[in-house]
Design an enzyme around this catalytic site. Structure first.
Site, PDB file in Angstrom:
ATOM      1  N   LYS A 100     136.392 -11.964  24.053  1.00  0.00           N
ATOM      2  CA  LYS A 100     135.427 -11.272  23.027  1.00  0.00           C
ATOM      3  C   LYS A 100     134.234 -11.647  23.695  1.00  0.00           C
ATOM      4  O   LYS A 100     133.748 -12.624  24.242  1.00  0.00           O
ATOM      5  CB  LYS A 100     135.575 -12.134  21.576  1.00  0.00           C
ATOM      6  CG  LYS A 100     134.355 -11.672  20.575  1.00  0.00           C
ATOM      7  CD  LYS A 100     134.647 -12.394  19.421  1.00  0.00           C
ATOM      8  CE  LYS A 100     133.782 -11.802  18.194  1.00  0.00           C
ATOM      9  NZ  LYS A 100     134.250 -12.635  17.040  1.00  0.00           N
ATOM     10  N   SER A 140     134.646  -9.357  13.279  1.00  0.00           N
ATOM     11  CA  SER A 140     133.860  -8.801  14.403  1.00  0.00           C
ATOM     12  C   SER A 140     134.616  -9.048  15.837  1.00  0.00           C
ATOM     13  O   SER A 140     134.012  -8.521  16.818  1.00  0.00           O
ATOM     14  CB  SER A 140     132.705  -9.875  14.585  1.00  0.00           C
ATOM     15  OG  SER A 140     133.073 -11.200  14.992  1.00  0.00           O
ATOM     16  N   SER A 179     136.657 -12.794  11.043  1.00  0.00           N
ATOM     17  CA  SER A 179     136.679 -12.050  12.210  1.00  0.00           C
ATOM     18  C   SER A 179     137.789 -12.339  13.062  1.00  0.00           C
ATOM     19  O   SER A 179     137.733 -11.442  13.960  1.00  0.00           O
ATOM     20  CB  SER A 179     135.505 -12.431  12.944  1.00  0.00           C
ATOM     21  OG  SER A 179     134.311 -12.205  12.139  1.00  0.00           O
TER      22      SER A 179
END
Length: 440
Positions: A77, A147, A171
């Site tokens: 990420k 996210s 997320s």
């Protein structure tokens, strides 16, 4: 089966016995990414030459010196620092920014022999619900969630076997459900967050995506996640006791989640488990509100520096955090901190009576459109309570898209939860009605 379709555990077996080299494996994954990237757009940064360079270096390591994740590919990420790759937070403030160090989690993975594929997309600073460019691989007109959008989409689309995410609200668990894969949020503070942009010190947790629980066990080994009492290796559904908990969020559940929770409970009963529907005591009712207060007040100092240097480039929601647009008082902030803390041992006591608590992962299947990443409301309470959570795939909504269900255990019962998740996952994937596909 093509090499890119292997789970991490399956790839590791072939890499160990010499039937597959890291370079061959990397080239298969890169070919898959090239085939699907225009549709899914899971990557914020990926350099194929650098991937092959890493792969050749890993192949040159003598067998006796290889790590426990030797050659296993990981999507990272893009809020985690990675040397030799930019870390841009999906923010124009950090476009092209290249910190010259690895986050603690990346150091651990490299030391274990992992192959760092690239940086996966995220919402701005992993904070807002406005979607990045990434599409859901099962329906590119829909969101993959957020996210941790890119990591989940990459794993769901067979572009990587393991993805790194984070969770402050929902997320990790939400995109896991939307993409039809396993998602694991460990107990809070089990893994170092050094070297990543932290939104909230008391909420942020590193999480993981995979297509099997065995892969999550591999990761848990590398990060030395340990329970006080090691769980039995072969957990049996038959004779075990589960709780079904709809939570105070249940009125927001859509038809896919309503059907999935009913089906999940029935499957557990059909396989010999005792399943009891429970409710949380009224003192838990304000948890969503308290989580929101913590999120907003922790965001004030977190984004102050970006606000000072580039307010015009900062998402309006983050500007509101810094300016305390919602006018949250310090008294309300302290109440939220203290009340949530008081509930953590109470949820441990409740959860300890069961093999796990079965609860929704999401409101429903991935919503149409990619402008937003969907609602995290079913996840936020568990994030605030610091419990470990897994999202288990196997069910589908009215449009045939995946819907997961979550399992929850007491804090620091992560390995227990993974053993339960392995057994539950086998049933849900085999009998839940949704099957994973390889798209072309």
């Amino acid at each position: 089966m093509e090499a890119y379709q292997l789970t991490a555990t399956e790839a590791l077996t072939k890499l160990k016995d010499g039937s597959l080299t890291v370079e061959e494996y990397a080239r298969s994954l890169l070919a898959r990414i090239e085939e699907r990237d225009a549709a899914v757009q899971a990557w914020a940064y990926l350099d194929p030459d650098y991937v092959i360079e890493q792969a050749k270096q890993l192949d040159s390591i003598p067998p006796e010196e290889r790590g426990p994740l030797h050659g296993v590919a990981v999507a990272v990420k893009d809020i985690m620092y990675t040397k030799d790759m930019p870390t841009q937070h999906n923010s124009p403030i950090y476009e092209g920014d290249e910190p010259k160090l690895d986050a603690a989690s990346i150091i651990t993975l490299r030391h274990a022999g992992a192959l760092i594929l690239g940086k996966s997309t995220t919402t701005e600073f992993a904070s807002i619900t406005t979607g990045p460019k990434t599409k859901n691989p099962h329906d590119v007109t829909r969101t993959p969630g957020g996210s941790s959008s890119g990591s989940a989409a990459a794993v769901g689309d067979f572009q990587a076997p393991i993805g790194l995410g984070t969770q402050t609200g929902g997320s990790t668990i939400r995109p896991g459900s939307f993409n039809g894969i396993y998602a694991f949020k460990p107990t809070w503070n089990s893994i170092s967050r050094e070297g990543l942009k932290v939104y909230s010190l008391i909420l942020d947790t590193i999480g993981f995506f995979s297509r099997s629980v065995d892969d999550l066990q591999l990761i848990a080994d590398v990060f030395e996640l340990e329970d006080d009492v090691p769980p039995p290796r072969e957990f049996s559904i038959k004779g075990s006791k589960f709780a079904v908990l709809k939570t105070m969020i249940w009125p927001q559940a859509g038809p896919g989640t309503i059907a999935a929770l009913e089906a999940g409970a029935k499957l557990l009963r059909d396989h010999g488990a005792e399943v009891e529907e429970i409710e949380l005591p009224p003192e838990f009712d304000k948890l969503p509100e308290w989580h929101s207060i913590v999120l907003r007040t922790d965001g004030r100092p977190t984004f102050l520096s970006e606000y000072r240097i580039a307010k015009d480039k900062l998402a309006p929601m983050l500007v509101d955090h810094v300016e305390n647009e919602s006018k949250v008082s310090r008294a309300a902030q302290l109440e939220a901190f203290d009340k949530i803390a008081s509930l953590r041992p109470k949820i441990d006591e409740i959860a300890s009576k069961y093999a796990a608590i079965l609860t929704p992962s999401v409101v429903d299947e991935a919503p149409a459109g990619t402008e937003t990443t969907g609602s995290p409301v079913f996840n936020a309470i568990w994030t605030a309570l610091h419990t470990p959570v897994t999202s288990i795939p196997g069910f589908k909504g009215e449009n045939g898209l995946p819907v997961g269900l979550s399992l929850v255990a007491p804090r620091y019962h992560d390995r227990h939860l993974l053993e339960v998740s392995r057994a539950v996952g086998e049933i849900f994937e085999a009998e839940g009605g949704w099957k994973r596909q390889v798209y072309h």
